[in-house]
Design a protein around this motif. Sequence first.
Motif, PDB file in Angstrom:
ATOM      1  N   ILE A  85      -7.773   1.545   3.370  1.00 17.91           N
ATOM      2  CA  ILE A  85      -8.041   0.108   3.452  1.00 17.91           C
ATOM      3  C   ILE A  85      -8.675  -0.226   4.794  1.00 17.91           C
ATOM      4  O   ILE A  85      -9.629  -1.018   4.881  1.00 17.91           O
ATOM      5  CB  ILE A  85      -6.743  -0.693   3.258  1.00 17.91           C
ATOM      6  CG1 ILE A  85      -6.079  -0.342   1.915  1.00 17.91           C
ATOM      7  CG2 ILE A  85      -7.034  -2.189   3.340  1.00 17.91           C
ATOM      8  CD1 ILE A  85      -6.921  -0.662   0.706  1.00 17.91           C
ATOM      9  N   ASN A  91       0.011   5.405   4.599  1.00 17.19           N
ATOM     10  CA  ASN A  91       0.341   3.992   4.794  1.00 17.19           C
ATOM     11  C   ASN A  91       1.470   3.828   5.814  1.00 17.19           C
ATOM     12  O   ASN A  91       2.294   4.729   6.014  1.00 17.19           O
ATOM     13  CB  ASN A  91       0.727   3.341   3.464  1.00 17.19           C
ATOM     14  CG  ASN A  91       2.101   3.764   2.984  1.00 17.19           C
ATOM     15  OD1 ASN A  91       3.122   3.167   3.344  1.00 17.19           O
ATOM     16  ND2 ASN A  91       2.134   4.815   2.164  1.00 17.19           N
ATOM     17  N   TYR A 101       0.821  -1.211   0.000  1.00 18.81           N
ATOM     18  CA  TYR A 101       0.000   0.000   0.000  1.00 18.81           C
ATOM     19  C   TYR A 101       0.861   1.270   0.000  1.00 18.81           C
ATOM     20  O   TYR A 101       0.391   2.332   0.411  1.00 18.81           O
ATOM     21  CB  TYR A 101      -0.912   0.019   1.228  1.00 18.81           C
ATOM     22  CG  TYR A 101      -1.863  -1.157   1.326  1.00 18.81           C
ATOM     23  CD1 TYR A 101      -2.469  -1.688   0.192  1.00 18.81           C
ATOM     24  CD2 TYR A 101      -2.161  -1.733   2.568  1.00 18.81           C
ATOM     25  CE1 TYR A 101      -3.350  -2.765   0.283  1.00 18.81           C
ATOM     26  CE2 TYR A 101      -3.041  -2.817   2.665  1.00 18.81           C
ATOM     27  CZ  TYR A 101      -3.628  -3.318   1.529  1.00 18.81           C
ATOM     28  OH  TYR A 101      -4.499  -4.382   1.621  1.00 18.81           O
TER      29      TYR A 101
END
Length: 257
Positions: free
Chosen positions: A114, A105, A99
């Motif tokens: 996510i 991230n 990611y």
Amino acid sequence: MPYSISEIIVLFFTYSFIGWLWETCYCSIKDHHYDYRGFLFGPYCPVYGFAITTILICTKDVQDNLFLLFVIGFIVATVFEYFASFFLEKVFHMKLWDYSHLWGNVQGRVAPIISLFWGIGVVLLVKFVQPFVQDIINIEERDTHGWLAVGITIVMGLDTVLTMISVERFHTTTKMWDDHINQFIDRVRIKVESRMPEKGKLKVGDWHHSVMQHYDELQPYQLSWNHKRFLKSFPKLKVLDAPKFMEIKKDILKKED
């Protein structure tokens, strides 16, 4: 404990399968070809099973509180995804997802967008899917008295052992490929430099074409069905200590098919 041990095992398997089904359908549509997702041989993704079963246990008394359900789902699923990525990288030298391109991230293992999806997904699962799943499990528990859980444990246990053997072979094969490619590049460099000493040290540029021309003599081992599945179904897969193999994996797959 809100669930019996056999219920937990069946819940784990059920949501592992649902997670596998979701990933397989979504990624197959996104990649425009069939992706057999999942780290294990069988049709299940344990990270979904672990995360959702843990969430169900932790939220048994607060499942009517949508905010708490979302927050717990967000946190628990993110933690499981992070440590699953960490485990794969440290034990098998592999990254199945990355990611790094997503905002916020953490080491490419998890990302806010996510985790947001995880949180929303957990709310939908608990409110709309889990009641139906629990009804089925109640019937199963009554009729099999927990023997289904025993069968699941044996099958997934064997699958885990076989997968670990396969992944270790995959790692060995890709490392051998990398070593052979590096040796080939060195031979080409020495050969060219011996013919053109006035040019000095040769910088090898596009080696991909030359390597594939000598595919038959370079090939240490053929990739197994499972190894090809990893490469096809996980486009972002990286074997961290076989970078040259990763660069030409698509060309190797074409030769292998």
